[in-house]
Design a protein around this motif. Structure first.
Motif, short mmCIF file in Angstrom:
data_model
loop_
_atom_site.label_atom_id
_atom_site.label_comp_id
_atom_site.label_asym_id
_atom_site.label_seq_id
_atom_site.Cartn_x
_atom_site.Cartn_y
_atom_site.Cartn_z
N UNK A 33 80.89 -4.21 -4.40
CA UNK A 33 81.33 -4.31 -5.84
C UNK A 33 82.87 -5.23 -5.68
N UNK A 35 86.10 -7.49 -7.73
CA UNK A 35 87.25 -7.57 -8.86
C UNK A 35 88.58 -8.17 -8.81
N UNK A 37 91.90 -8.37 -10.72
CA UNK A 37 92.55 -8.22 -11.72
C UNK A 37 93.98 -8.56 -11.88
N UNK A 47 91.66 -5.15 -15.28
CA UNK A 47 90.75 -5.50 -14.72
C UNK A 47 90.45 -7.10 -15.57
N UNK A 50 84.34 -8.34 -12.67
CA UNK A 50 83.82 -7.47 -11.51
C UNK A 50 82.35 -8.23 -12.14
#
Lengths: 113, 115
Positions: A33, A35, A37, A47, A50
């Motif tokens: 995964x 992401x 931020x 967040x 994603x």
């Protein structure tokens, strides 16, 4: 070992314009995964978006979208119609298949009126 | 409200002293993490835990210790061996890998200063 690289320490954009933040990563895993931020001056980690590696479709959240290139191991963040509130540190992160969560060094985004 | 609570917000440590930072979550998350953020730097992993009674060293574990006796709690002890004068320590938690909600949720952070 997995690594995450953000090659742009600082970026700037004019309000209402579009900016792209770069992120590359190194891994031998096929399932993971990714992401993005945001860390404003309050230092609270928020967040932004994603992406699951098994999904070919690029993730989108309102003005934020990613360009996920799995073969190139690239995961860039595009911010459209930039707003003053978008000014912050942005971190790219990678979650391994053993739940280790690794961050890049960050990109400081400035937004000018 | 569900979330992660770190305490204290500010902590001063004398040289040679050990201190413990608290991190509690009521999100029913299995995985928990500790990061250090030095001024102008990214987040570097100190320790993480996938499950109760198990934890793994991160990239900068020297001078730190952790425990995971309860699912909700992941305290971090900064020992006298940790020489960094000032740091911002962040705790996070996340659900197991799956199709939804795989992101980490963060606490407010603890600013630790050596005096």
């Amino acid at each position: 070992a997995q690594t995450v690289t953000q090659s742009q320490p600082e970026m700037s954009v004019q309000e209402a314009e579009t900016v792209t933040l770069s992120c590359t990563y190194d891994t031998s895993e096929s399932d993971y995964y990714l992401f993005w931020y945001k860390q404003p001056p309050s230092r609270q980690m928020i967040l932004v978006i994603r992406q699951e590696a098994y999904k070919q479709q690029n993730a989108t959240e309102n003005r934020f979208s990613v360009n996920f290139q799995k073969a190139a191991k690239s995961f860039s963040l595009k911010i459209s119609d930039s707003q003053l509130g978008d000014a912050a540190m942005y971190f790219c992160a990678y979650r391994t298949n053993t739940d280790k969560l690794i961050f890049g060094t960050g990109t400081r985004l400035q937004v000018f009126p | 409200d569900g979330g992660i609570t770190q305490s204290p917000k500010y902590l001063f440590r004398k040289e040679g002293q050990n201190v413990t930072l608290s991190c509690e979550q009521n999100l029913n998350h299995d995985a928990m993490y500790w990061y250090r953020q030095d001024p102008g730097q990214g987040l570097r992993l100190i320790y993480y835990s996938q499950i109760v009674n198990d934890f793994q060293k991160g990239d900068i574990a020297e001078g730190y210790s952790v425990s995971r006796e309860k699912k909700e709690s992941f305290p971090l002890t900064v020992t006298s061996a940790q020489k960094n004068p000032t740091a911002f320590d962040l705790c996070a938690s996340s659900t197991p890998r799956g199709p939804e909600n795989t992101e980490a949720f963060f606490g407010q952070g603890t600013r630790l200063t050596v005096v």
